[in-house]
Design an enzyme around this catalytic site. Structure first.
Site, short mmCIF file in Angstrom:
data_model
loop_
_atom_site.label_atom_id
_atom_site.label_comp_id
_atom_site.label_asym_id
_atom_site.label_seq_id
_atom_site.Cartn_x
_atom_site.Cartn_y
_atom_site.Cartn_z
N ASP A 1 0.86 -1.18 0.00
CA ASP A 1 0.00 0.00 0.00
C ASP A 1 0.90 1.23 0.00
OD1 ASP A 1 -2.08 1.73 0.17
OD2 ASP A 1 -2.77 1.10 2.14
N TYR B 1 -3.24 6.49 3.21
CA TYR B 1 -4.22 6.47 4.30
C TYR B 1 -3.55 6.69 5.64
CZ TYR B 1 -7.66 4.75 7.63
OH TYR B 1 -8.51 4.63 8.70
N ASP C 1 -2.09 8.32 -2.80
CA ASP C 1 -3.40 8.95 -2.90
C ASP C 1 -3.70 9.77 -1.65
OD1 ASP C 1 -3.56 6.59 -1.36
OD2 ASP C 1 -5.72 6.48 -1.62
N ASP D 1 -8.58 -6.88 1.30
CA ASP D 1 -7.66 -6.96 2.44
C ASP D 1 -8.33 -6.35 3.65
OD1 ASP D 1 -6.09 -4.26 3.47
OD2 ASP D 1 -6.99 -4.01 1.49
N CYS E 1 -7.82 -25.69 14.10
CA CYS E 1 -8.99 -26.56 14.28
C CYS E 1 -8.63 -28.04 14.22
CB CYS E 1 -10.06 -26.21 13.25
SG CYS E 1 -10.85 -24.60 13.55
#
EC number: 2.4.2.29
Length: 372
Positions: A92, A96, A146, A265, A308
């Site tokens: 990324d 952000y 961005d 994600d 599990c």
């Protein structure tokens, strides 16, 4: 070198299965990516991560730039060798994180100056700098820098940030020169359909190997999340992988796949795992609760994950009640496996033409129960 091959389409929805080919292997889609912010999925080794069926992980440019630094990672042989992960990695851009974690000093069309949240020093990130960092890291997929404004911003402010994002994308494209690394652009625009459409069309015009939709699930109402999922894909190219950033709930993944998204994600499976919460079908169980103290069954008897197969709810309850690190690791492993299993089941259902927008294969009444 980078190719997205669509393998099958759903007749009832816009869902599709595909293969995203990269230099470090292929990614079968739809696919969930675990988040390894600092070149590690918290509490989980690369070997353990492979056992979950993970095919691609996400690391973060912002955090790796601050510590340990991209030059050290490059010196080690690149991020794959640094963290002992030989499958695809997406980094990324850190946009952000810059706007949500750091104290901003100045923002302009040239970039962002902010205070390092670690030591208070001044840091400047530009689109060109972010591209260079990601090229040094050596990820398979680099994200364009961005501007992700808060969801509370008004339409004028979001439009201003969008124009900045578009300007930065142009600079990222001009700077990015690594043939063995794909560059993805990011669609922004907040909750405003007009801005989302504009951004989707602008970003698509660069004909990059893939395209992402960002600024989703950042605190806005669920109706606004669904609006973006429902409306943006119609403006995106069909022949490119579509990455919906920050989505990790089964409901939103199912809806997004139905609308034609391919990659997802989220930090949710490990963040919840570290707090003792396990996924079971579409529920979340707090393993600390007393009801698990004498329960010697696995979290999910239909799950084939290492947790599990080997450990009971009672043992996990004992571990988390005593703050043992192993308990948090084992639950995180199960949670990641659960999301990988869910996207695998979606793929099988698409191929069998029995995928629906409200996909719930654990229900015996579901026509897709056989995929679970």
């Amino acid at each position: 070198m980078f190719e997205f091959e669509i393998k099958s389409n759903c007749s009832n929805t816009e869902a599709r299965t595909g293969i995203f080919h990269t230099p470090n292997g292929q990614v079968n889609t739809p696919r969930f990516m675990p988040v390894g912010t600092l070149a590690t999925v918290k509490g989980i080794s690369s070997e353990q991560l492979i056992s979950t069926g993970s095919e691609m992980i996400l690391s973060n440019t912002f955090h790796l730039h601050l510590q340990p630094g991209e030059k050290l990672v490059k010196e080690s042989g690149g991020i794959h060798k640094f963290m002992n992960w030989d499958k695809p990695i997406l980094t990324d851009s850190g946009g952000y994180q810059v706007f949500s974690l750091a104290k901003l000093n100045n923002i302009s069309d040239k970039g962002v100056e902010f205070r390092n949240p670690r030591d208070g020093s001044h840091v400047f990130l530009s689109p060109e700098k972010v591209m260079q960092i990601q090229m040094d890291l050596g990820s398979d997929v680099a994200m364009a820098f961005d501007h992700c404004p808060p969801h509370t911003a008004n339409e004028n402010d979001i439009e201003d940030s969008l124009e900045r994002t578009h300007s930065w994308l142009q600079k990222c494209v001009e700077t990015h020169q690594k043939s063995n690394q794909a560059l993805f652009g990011i669609v922004q625009g907040g909750k405003y359909p007009r801005l989302r459409e504009h951004s989707a069309k602008f970003t698509s015009s660069f004909d990059l190997p893939g395209i992402a939709v960002g600024g989703v699930s950042v605190g806005e109402a669920v109706e606004e999340i669904h609006s973006v999922i429902n409306n943006v894909p119609k403006f995106l190219p069909i022949n490119k992988p579509r990455y919906l950033m920050g989505i990790g709930s089964l409901r939103e993944i199912s809806l997004a796949v139905a609308k034609g998204f391919d990659i997802f994600d989220c930090v949710l499976p490990t963040r919840l795992g570290r707090h003792g919460t396990a996924f079971f079908n579409d529920e979340r169980w707090n393993i600390r609760n007393a009801r698990f103290k004498n329960d010697f069954s696995p979290i999910d008897k239909t799950c084939k994950c290492e947790t599990c197969k080997s450990y009971s709810r009672a043992y996990l309850h004992h571990l988390v009640r005593n703050d043992e690190i192993l308990g948090l690791t084992l639950i995180s492993l199960h949670n990641i496996s659960h999301l990988i299993r869910f996207t695998n089941a979606i793929s099988a259902a698409i191929k069998d033409n029995c995928f629906t927008i409200d996909f719930a294969p654990w229900k015996r009444s579901s026509i897709a129960h056989h995929t679970w």
